[in-house]
Scaffold this active site. Structure first.
Site, PDB file in Angstrom:
ATOM      1  CE  LYS A   1      -0.183  -1.659  -7.107  1.00 14.11           C
ATOM      2  NZ  LYS A   1       0.128  -2.376  -5.881  1.00 14.11           N
TER       3      LYS A   1
ATOM      4  CB  SER B   1      -0.085   0.690  -3.141  1.00 13.36           C
ATOM      5  OG  SER B   1       0.308  -0.694  -3.710  1.00 13.36           O
TER       6      SER B   1
ATOM      7  CB  SER C   1      -0.059  -2.949  -1.500  1.00 14.66           C
ATOM      8  OG  SER C   1       0.421  -2.065  -0.829  1.00 14.66           O
TER       9      SER C   1
END
Lengths: 485, 100, 496
Positions: C78, C163, C187
């Site tokens: 990420k 997210s 997330s």
């Protein structure tokens, strides 16, 4: 000593509280492993933590915690075994994280006391409100470039102790005494070097005034970044007068942050602080509460040195010194050590006289600390021994002391080399006395007629004849005997 | 709580985020909506409840703050510290001049 | 030859060990899949060169018997994790071009275990969002398609959740075998549910936060996103462990999570919180939840109805605490030391700050910074921030009380399946409600995982969430494994 500003409408007194930022003596910074040393090239002592890089996290330096506790103990203050680090949020070019890690509601050290040594030998207690740990900011340099400020983050993250006094100070002089005493305590503890010129100790002064006799606390102004004891006193004096002038002309004091301009001798509002203060303190979520136990505090307590107040009391009790003399000697730990080395096994008052006048005069003239005094405590001690065993007269000793300053030599070898030995041989002095009496019949007659004050002249003549080496005591003994009618 | 434009201006200044005049009203409306929704918390009785603080996620009972030793382990990396700087000069970060 | 993108981490690990294919072949197959799936926009930065170099090094270690636990396994990181010398943006314009001179602890651990990074995954800006719609680098498309929507049109595009949307999409689409995510209020778990994969948020303090761009420090926690529960267990073990550089990292030994799998749930008490079944709960979600309870019962667990009375207050609490911390954490993006700077001539420092931050942050990030600034400001701090931290203590206590009666808690992960990417998304509160089931565990710091459990009537994945007490990820994995086995979730078919 009461400090009163005479006004047209009232007599005013000044109310002062000081916030001192003292750099903690430690090798590394408060929350990173970068060096806390002074004076390296720009941005060479910066970890990614100190530069506020994304994802960087603080880890506290345990020695700084120890130093804060040590200082708290030295200020006879309450040690809080649980304290909390909070973020103080504001933007400034040399504050890379956009917040300063500090302590707000729960500081590591609570209320304590500093005793001022007043010139009359009395003491006065000044309250300490709190001591907390926080990070220093970096440094902005504004004069290197026409349109830019330059930022050096070497200082960013260095550990500071903010020591806040209660508004107990009542004159610029007291503020100065407080700073000196605080600095003395910090230096004894070796928690801050107290060097105001290099910025390792800085002071903000909160100043307000009120009519004498009143107990109200009026609006205060904070004068920031005062970097000498003298400037602190001057800034307070000017700021207090400004307040009185404003009040007497019917005006109102605004609470604000001001700077002291030493050249103009005035304070002025700080432009960059025009924004409303709203630091939005909240507990730093990157850190847990700072906790330690009794044993941790006890261990530090066991290593505390004898502090100035205790030392002063001991000097008064053990050496019979006056409070004032003792206060002067203990203000600097090295001076106290020096004095004790000289006084050990000798007359303490004589030792004090020599240290406080002759030695301090040398230090002032040369602007060096006592650790760099050309005359060591051992040498001075031996000099006093030469006086007490009548090898040297006091007057001769002063000459020898001058030679010791110049050469750094042991007084014994100076006496030896220069043949300065005091003449204590009665026969030698007697011959000189007889000669003087024989050559000065008129003076002898005057003396015998009752003009005894010319004895001094006779002693001088004998000393002259013996190149100053005669024992003054023996001279006057012999003269008194021989001049007797 | 309904936020007015002056409040938006004040917090935008504190946060150093420029909010154009034309967007003030819409921003105020949106933030007010969120705050009104948040205020349902007022219904929760929190008498005698100690707030969580810092990274103490569950009352701080199972973790304590670690301490580092006072050893210099970091720094001496000026080039890397400045590598991402939008502007650097002679070993310094450079910013628009600050007037004191 | 079998499609090399079809393996799980566990399977690829075993076959690499047996030399059935090389790490380089495995990496190349995934790089090729990434190229084909560019339309998903799952990656912000691809690092093919880095990947091939590391894959070759992995092959060397595999040959010499010095292989790590994830040797040669292609993964995605990420873009919230700082990666040395590789652009790290946090999905924000303000960090565009930022190349950290350091590697986050978690990504370093994965590197040390031999995992091969294929690139940096797209995400909501600064991890603030539940649809991946706030990324400066554009939205990510969910590889799943709804039966009711025309698949090859804009109307057919679904969000991957957020997210960690890029991570979820890349794992689901077989572009990587696993990915790192971070979870602040859901997330990892919510996008895992939307994309039909496993997502694990471990106990707060399990994974180091050092080197992860901070959103809300007291909530942020990294975790694995994989296609199976076993893979999540393998990957988490490689990611976590004590880090002296993070003061909130737990000095605890790392359990062998994989070893906990297969122990079953016989005799476990499973809490079913009544507050998670509000009026109007999506019928498919409710049905699947009931199915989950039945599967665990069939496996020998005892369902127990429990109450978590402060559940309703979790979201508003979160939307005070998280923005407050974010407003402070994001103050360092000031255009001074890294990232973008507004260069208008003649600006004062304060003007530079305000313009840099106005241009560098997107609307949702700015909104949260302003809210966070407001709730911490003088006169409002007690009413908002302190109040929220008190309610947070009550929420944590709800869980403590519950775990005195049960071993694990089962809930839905999200209130809905993935929604349309191009639909109306401008009501912040409606978006916040996506995290209604995930936020309470974040506030309490307990571990939580989402397991894909079935499809709704439109053919879209739905996840079930398993929560356990702090540091008890092993029980969580046991329950997850049983659910996974019972659910027989249809892995997304990817065209070869």
């Amino acid at each position: 000593m009461s400090y009163v500003i005479k006004g047209d409408t009232a007599d005013w007194e000044v109310v002062i509280g000081l916030e001192v930022h003292a750099q903690v003596i430690a090798k590394a910074k408060l929350f990173s492993g970068a060096s806390a040393d002074f004076g390296a090239g720009p941005n060479t002592q910066v970890s990614f933590i100190d530069a506020g890089m994304p994802g960087m996290l603080p880890v506290i330096n345990g020695y700084c915690v120890e130093q804060a506790v040590r200082t708290g103990l030295g200020l006879k203050a309450k040690i809080n075994q649980r304290s909390v680090f909070a973020r103080k949020n504001y933007f400034y070019a040399d504050m890379p994280q956009g917040y300063q890690i500090s302590q707000c509601d729960m500081p590591i050290v609570g209320e304590g006391t500093v005793y001022l040594d007043m010139p009359d030998g009395m003491t006065r207690a000044i309250g300490i409100e709190r001591l907390h740990l926080e990070q220093d900011a970096g440094k902005s340099i504004h004069d290197m470039h026409v349109t830019k400020s330059m930022i050096d983050l070497n200082r960013s993250g260095v550990a500071l102790m903010e020591i806040v006094s209660k508004p107990d100070l009542r004159s610029p002089e007291e503020a100065g005494l407080y700073l000196k005493k605080l600095r003395s305590i910090l230096r004894y503890l070796r928690t801050c070097d107290g060097n105001m010129e290099e910025g390792s100790m800085r002071c903000d002064a909160n100043v307000s005034v009120r009519p004498v006799g009143s107990n109200e606390l009026r609006t205060r102004c904070e004068i920031k970044n005062l970097n000498s004891v003298r400037f602190v006193a001057q800034a307070i004096e000017h700021e207090a007068k400004r307040h009185v002038d404003v009040y007497e002309s019917g005006g109102k004091i605004e609470q604000e942050t001001r700077l002291y301009d030493a050249n103009k001798g005035e304070t002025r509002p700080m432009r960059s602080k025009e924004f409303a203060h709203d630091y939005r303190y909240f507990p730093d979520p990157d850190l847990l509460p700072l906790e330690f136990d009794d044993a941790f505090v006890a261990k530090i307590k066991a290593t505390l040195p004898e502090l100035p107040d205790d030392k002063k009391a001991r000097f008064i009790a053990n050496y019979g010194l006056s409070a004032y003399d003792a206060g002067v000697l203990v203000a600097d730990q090295d001076s106290a050590v020096y004095f004790e080395a000289v006084a050990k096994g000798r007359d303490a008052k004589v030792a004090n006289n020599w240290v406080s006048s002759n030695v301090f005069a040398v230090l002032n003239a040369r602007n060096v600390p006592i650790t760099e005094c050309p005359v060591s405590a051992q040498h001075l001690g031996r000099l006093l021994d030469l006086i007490s065993d009548n090898t040297l007269s006091t007057r001769m000793a002063k000459d020898v002391f001058e030679l010791m300053i110049e050469t750094g030599k042991d007084p014994g070898s100076i006496v030896e080399e220069r043949g300065l030995k005091q003449i204590t041989d009665t026969g030698a002095i007697e011959a000189a006395v007889d000669a003087i009496i024989a050559q000065n019949a008129d003076k002898v007659a005057q003396y015998r007629a009752g003009k005894v004050q010319i004895m001094g002249w006779f002693v001088g003549q004998v000393m002259k004849a013996t190149q100053g080496n005669a024992s003054p005591a023996l001279c006057s003994d012999l003269l008194t005997k021989k001049l007797a009618p | 709580m309904s936020l007015d434009e002056a409040t938006i201006r004040r917090i935008a200044t504190l946060a150093r985020i420029e909010v154009p005049q034309a967007e003030l009203e819409a921003t105020a409306a949106k933030l007010s909506g969120i705050l009104n929704w948040i205020e349902q918390l007022n219904e929760v009785n929190t008498d005698n409840v100690a707030p969580m603080s810092g990274g103490t996620v569950s009352g701080g009972t199972d973790l304590t703050l670690p301490w580092r030793t006072d050893v210099v382990t970091d720094g001496d990396q000026q080039e890397m510290v400045l590598a991402n700087a939008p502007e650097a000069h002679a070993g310094f970060f450079a910013v628009p001049k600050v007037v004191e | 030859m079998t499609d090399l993108t079809s393996f799980t981490i566990a399977a690829a690990r075993d076959r690499l060990a047996k030399n059935e294919f090389t790490a380089l072949e495995l990496t190349d197959a995934h790089l090729k899949a990434m190229e084909k799936a560019k339309g998903l926009n799952a990656f912000i930065t691809t690092t093919a060169e880095v990947a091939r170099t590391r894959a070759k090094a992995s092959d060397a270690r595999l040959q010499t018997g010095t292989a790590g636990a994830l040797e040669g396994i292609p993964i995605g990181i990420k873009d919230l994790f700082c990666t040395e010398g590789v652009q790290t943006t946090a999905g924000s314009h303000i960090l565009e071009g930022f190349k950290p001179p350091y590697e986050s602890t978690v990504s370093q651990k994965l590197r040390d275990a031999g995992a091969v990074m294929l690139g940096k995954l797209n995400m909501d800006e600064f991890a603030m969002g539940s649809s991946n719609g706030t990324s400066y680098f554009g939205p990510v498309k969910n590889p799943w398609k709804a039966r009711s929507r025309p698949p090859d049109s804009e109307a057919g595009d679904l969000v991957p959740g957020g997210s960690s949307g890029g991570s979820a999409a890349a794992v689901a689409a077989h572009l990587v075998l696993g990915a790192t995510g971070t979870d602040t209020g859901g997330s990892i778990r919510q996008p895992a549910s939307f994309c039909g994969i496993v997502g694990v948020k471990p106990t707060y303090g399990r994974c180091s936060r050092w080197g992860i761009v901070a959103f809300a420090s007291s909530l942020d926690q990294a975790g694995p996103m994989t296609r199976t529960v076993r893979d999540a267990a393998i990957m988490l073990k490689a990611m976590c462990g004590h880090d002296p550089k993070d003061s909130t990292s737990a000095p605890l030994a790392v359990p062998d999570f994989e070893a906990a799998l297969g122990k079953g749930v016989k005799g476990l008490r499973i809490g079913i919180p009544k507050e998670y079944r509000p009026d109007g709960l999506n019928a498919d979600v409710a049905l699947l939840w009931d199915a989950g309870v039945q599967w665990l019962k069939d496996a020998g667990a005892t369902p127990v109805e429990i109450s978590l009375p402060h559940t309703k207050s979790a979201l508003p609490t979160y939307y005070i605490v998280a923005p407050a911390e974010a407003s402070s954490n994001l103050a360092r993006y000031d255009g001074l030391r890294f990232g973008q700077r507004d260069r208008t001539m003649g600006n004062s420092l304060d003007e530079m700050y305000a313009k840099t931050r106005a241009a560098g942050f997107g609307a949702e990030v700015k909104r949260r910074i302003l809210i966070g600034t407001y709730v911490l400001s003088a006169g409002y701090y007690d009413a908002y921030y302190v109040k929220a931290q008190k309610v947070r203590a009550l929420i944590a206590k709800d869980f403590t009380d519950a775990f005195s009666k049960v071993d694990a808690i089962l809930t839905p992960t999200a209130p809905t399946a993935a929604f349309g990417l191009h639909g109306k998304q401008d009501d912040p509160i409606a978006m916040y409600l996506n995290d209604v089931f995930t936020v309470p565990a974040s506030l309490a710091g307990i571990p939580g995982a989402s397991v894909p459990a079935g499809l709704n009537n439109d053919g879209l994945p739905l996840g079930l969430q398993v929560l356990t007490k702090r540091w008890d990820e092993e029980t969580m994995f046991r329950v997850c494994q049983v659910l996974e086995d019972a659910a027989r979730f249809p892995t997304l078919k990817v065209a070869p």
